[in-house]
Design an enzyme around this catalytic site. Sequence first.
Site, PDB file in Angstrom:
ATOM      1  N   ASP A 138       0.797  -1.223   0.000  1.00 56.80           N
ATOM      2  CA  ASP A 138       0.000   0.000   0.000  1.00 56.80           C
ATOM      3  C   ASP A 138       0.830   1.273   0.000  1.00 56.80           C
ATOM      4  O   ASP A 138       0.305   2.340  -0.262  1.00 56.80           O
ATOM      5  CB  ASP A 138      -1.004  -0.020   1.154  1.00 56.80           C
ATOM      6  CG  ASP A 138      -2.113  -1.054   0.906  1.00 56.80           C
ATOM      7  OD1 ASP A 138      -2.407  -1.337  -0.275  1.00 56.80           O
ATOM      8  OD2 ASP A 138      -2.682  -1.573   1.872  1.00 56.80           O
ATOM      9  N   TYR A 152      -9.722  -0.793   2.908  1.00 57.54           N
ATOM     10  CA  TYR A 152      -9.050  -0.738   4.200  1.00 57.54           C
ATOM     11  C   TYR A 152      -8.631   0.675   4.569  1.00 57.54           C
ATOM     12  O   TYR A 152      -8.346   1.493   3.717  1.00 57.54           O
ATOM     13  CB  TYR A 152      -7.778  -1.588   4.158  1.00 57.54           C
ATOM     14  CG  TYR A 152      -7.837  -2.791   5.068  1.00 57.54           C
ATOM     15  CD1 TYR A 152      -8.132  -4.045   4.566  1.00 57.54           C
ATOM     16  CD2 TYR A 152      -7.608  -2.666   6.429  1.00 57.54           C
ATOM     17  CE1 TYR A 152      -8.191  -5.153   5.394  1.00 57.54           C
ATOM     18  CE2 TYR A 152      -7.664  -3.774   7.262  1.00 57.54           C
ATOM     19  CZ  TYR A 152      -7.956  -5.012   6.735  1.00 57.54           C
ATOM     20  OH  TYR A 152      -8.012  -6.103   7.563  1.00 57.54           O
TER      21      TYR A 152
END
Lengths: 663, 663
Positions: free
Chosen positions: A306, A390
């Site tokens: 990420d 998320y």
Amino acid sequence: MPHPLEPLSPQEVRQAASALRKHLQITSSTDIRFKVIDLFEPPKAQVLQYFHVSASDIRIHRKARIYYHKKPSQVLRKAIVNVTVAKVEEDEGIPDVQGPVDWVEFAQVEEACNDHPLVKKEVEKLKLPAGAKVVNDPWAYGTDDANERRRLFQCYMYAILNDDPEANHYSLPLPFAPIFDAHTLELVNFERLPEGEGKEIDAETQPWTPKEPVEYSERLLEKTYFRNDLKPLVITQPEGPSFNIQGRCISWQKWTFQLGWTIREGPVLNDVRYDGRSLFYRVSLSEMTVPYGDPRSPYHRKQAFDLGDSGFGLTSNTLALGCDCLGHIAYFDGIRVTGEGEPVHMPNVVCMHEVDQGIGWKHTNVRNGQASMVRDRQLVIQSTATVANYEYIVAFVLDQAANLHIELKATGIVSTMPIRPGVHSEWGTTVAPGVLAVNHQHLFCVRVDPNLDNGPNSIQYDDCVPVRNEPELDPFGCAFRVKSTVIDQPGGYDLDLSSSRTFKVINPSSVNAISGKPVGYKLHAVPSQMMMMGPETFNLRRGLFASKPIWVTKYRDGELYAAGEFTNQSREDTGLAKFAARKEGTAKTDCVLWHSFGITHVTRPEDFPVMPNEKMTVTLKPTSFFESNPSNDVPRSSQALNRSTLHQEVRSSAGQKEAKCHL
Amino acid sequence: MPHPLEPLSPQEVRQAASALRKHLQITSSTDIRFKVIDLFEPPKAQVLQYFHVSASDIRIHRKARIYYHKKPSQVLRKAIVNVTVAKVEEDEGIPDVQGPVDWVEFAQVEEACNDHPLVKKEVEKLKLPAGAKVVNDPWAYGTDDANERRRLFQCYMYAILNDDPEANHYSLPLPFAPIFDAHTLELVNFERLPEGEGKEIDAETQPWTPKEPVEYSERLLEKTYFRNDLKPLVITQPEGPSFNIQGRCISWQKWTFQLGWTIREGPVLNDVRYDGRSLFYRVSLSEMTVPYGDPRSPYHRKQAFDLGDSGFGLTSNTLALGCDCLGHIAYFDGIRVTGEGEPVHMPNVVCMHEVDQGIGWKHTNVRNGQASMVRDRQLVIQSTATVANYEYIVAFVLDQAANLHIELKATGIVSTMPIRPGVHSEWGTTVAPGVLAVNHQHLFCVRVDPNLDNGPNSIQYDDCVPVRNEPELDPFGCAFRVKSTVIDQPGGYDLDLSSSRTFKVINPSSVNAISGKPVGYKLHAVPSQMMMMGPETFNLRRGLFASKPIWVTKYRDGELYAAGEFTNQSREDTGLAKFAARKEGTAKTDCVLWHSFGITHVTRPEDFPVMPNEKMTVTLKPTSFFESNPSNDVPRSSQALNRSTLHQEVRSSAGQKEAKCHL
């Protein structure tokens, strides 16, 4: 003149883009596609020189790092542009890598998927209720083929049955995951997903099984659903905050630091000092990866990086008063760029505020009941990144005892897959009707670039080991020693709980006058399961940094990222293991300490629709850095300052109210 | 009629003492010496019956447990007195054990040491400055001789050079440690302490080397020494707290529990429920031990059991508004007894208040920037125990996601020994001039007595293990499984970070309708080095509970203490290992989960004069206990409720102020 580590200003971004366009002789905005324009940090040696001489005597050129495409080429290019003198210093195509995801292509792929006739045709077969919408999340493709060179996105698809702007589509996963080429926007493969416990995929798309989504939007839940007995808790600082901000140079309670921010990492602490003494040159979240443990295609490829794939800065939330922090809040902004290289202002991507964390220290003299205590006031510098489903909340937390905490909270919505009602899979947990949340790992890496008392530093580990078989010395067998090992070999190292192994940075030349030991800062690590996937897998080959909890490397400019500079569809980790492979000695020199840690997330229904935060804290603590408790000078806690209020009902007699810890 | 687990009232204490005196036909208060009068908890079966039938249909007799001496005998006696019917039900002498320390004998021994001519004579040889005072801390003696039967205290001695009530005598340790018999108050041995790096003790007491103590008393430090830039941070609850108190039955945010309190354990949570569903019958800190790693006599005996030897309740601080908590605070009181059996009121030994712990959960819809979040409001129930030099702060923390956290903070003053200036010892760190703080371990044990969905419960551990060598199933090697093992054998179990081993309590008969898994609560353990001392040592034989991080036992009434009922000068641990040795199956029954954990404390100058808190947190988290996030019903965070304030200076434009996460 800005601080050398100050993020680029909007004007500098424009100047950098303009210089590059000029250098390339580009006249039409359609001939170039910018992805990232960010500060190219000056060499550490130069910055240290800047710190230690009068700032006016040294002029550090401002430089930009640019990732871009020279259209129509698909090859990622990287340029270093000297903004100060408007000169392109480096410019090269980087074959065989994929650059990070940007919002432009994310939107393009999302739209291509939504609009594709074949996708629409398959969706029709689901016979969704009237008014249902279909959305998709383009996912970084991952890697399962060393020969793949296309830039691919896997689009996971979901239904929405209502008009609420926060309808939880993750509660209605559809059994499709088409793959698109981000350059051509063509459908590469229309993949369908298993809905049973095994790999089996229906021969033909079947009508959808009606189900109710599990919602978190306040507007979709009954008023009576909510608790009504939560009373407000208000934090005020009537005399203002204890921090001081000058641009991005921040001082608070003897700490000073320069608040950096990058598209890739989000907030970064630069030049961290306590009471004027240098502690760290740079502290940052360096990388993370999230491999999923479901072997069924296409889930085997799910492995987000990420930071490297998306960017914690790029995906940062615009924070809001009364939501992300409580109390007296300062905000800081960021900048990203459009495909044309125009700066886009990102307001409030970092918040900063003070919190009270209970008792800092306390002692009561039992002879007379007299007590002294100080509260544990902390400064929190926090960002929230939303990576599709998320959320990651990263916070640097400073306290008055000279500890630096790096906190990570995982929250948001677990990645969901369709599963037939009543069926369960061994690869995850059914978290809602028809919703499978696959088990996965969140593996982070924090980078600590020390500069204790201006270096050179060493990294050592201390083991607490019992004395054994020395009856003369230790007749009753209670003795234990601290065995120290200085690390001179770069590479990965293990924690060892059985000896309380503690890694620490020391300055061997700076000795504590009280303890006689070199000044140091120790790492309170987060002991974790490392990445489970074996050395032959793409998972581990791409994320080698997550194979060992501790890494030590010799410093080299530009080596900031634990899994290497380019992680998107990477085939190997070009980070820590490569840095270590140079075998440059790490003792008494400019060395870097890295800590990989994380959680193996076995999902629960309790994690849905939005997951209660799961928190991990890494702490850097002084050890023989100071000659006494650095928070001994904090004003003692007293009711005059704290103004707490007494809950009266439980008082059994008036006399009890007189207890005082501090007069 | 009080809750069956309500601590004894002052009247009940008097009734119990009176009934015992009558039973023993004691007429003179000098013929009996009371040590402890505390609630003798009713059998669990009876209490559960009380919970589940109408309370008026069952009358549980109130009983007291009394530790006392029938003078002049030195044998500890234990009586169980039925207070409801004023009857002594049990009364026996317990040979070969020592009861816990009480304040009466602590004061007697301290005085005996201070006044003893030989002690005074040796102190004179030190030639302390005029006006210097000498004090001593009587320490639980520890064990190094299986034949020792006397009740002994080792008195560590210190100097005080000023009149301040918080003068830090631990900064001026003297090289003496006389041993006194607590029954006869006679000097048993005048021990002198080594002052070099080894065992050597001067042939004769030498004059004291002048040194300045390191002080923490505000009155002894210059005004200019203190930070002057810490601004107040005030927490208010304008509409009152969210908790409700009825006696000691507390409700807060769907939680209910009965707040117990004992002389030995301090606060205890009884009958813990969430949303009406039973979670735990009893949650408590069960024991702790602190072995020191210096083999030099008499330090080899230093091993406190601060619950079993002293009592966390007995040594609890009277808490004060504005000091130990911040915000709106409720307090609860305790009771101890005099040697005559009279109740002594201990005001404010437990505090309770709400705190904000940042973001509870958050999700932002990246498509439109709409965000929902709730804050992490928590309820903190906290006590501070001062065990001579050290402080332990224990807190039970409940949150809105149905997590129960058990927090331990170690603070206070490290135990200090004299060391000659300029000398260092391998057994510890010189933390101030002439002050050695020996390395040691703090080893705690938490007891979790579950009652998930009213039981019967099992305890199992889950390992996350990669799938290996199943190419058909897992062609790319990413798969991992959760392997569950139900524990039917009582005993000690290991954590295993390499598989993220997680211990959890489940109710096998209560299945989660969403996940299909049995309802459970998992333990987030604190992975720690266990006690270092070997199996042949008194250290480990007395504290076997600290040899394994996890213990599972079959429930039996009265088995509350991890190292057994009597730890003072104990020769062996009569707790967990003995309970386990019965080999009673623990699956699908009434089982108990214990967690031992701690820190190996390598001391630092930063720990002196008072040590910044070192915090450990054990958490119990629901896993498939609920069908969705239990905090999904928490009202969303909004500025209307939170009333945060904006730090203006950093705003770059007015437009940025409009960001809102929640409308």
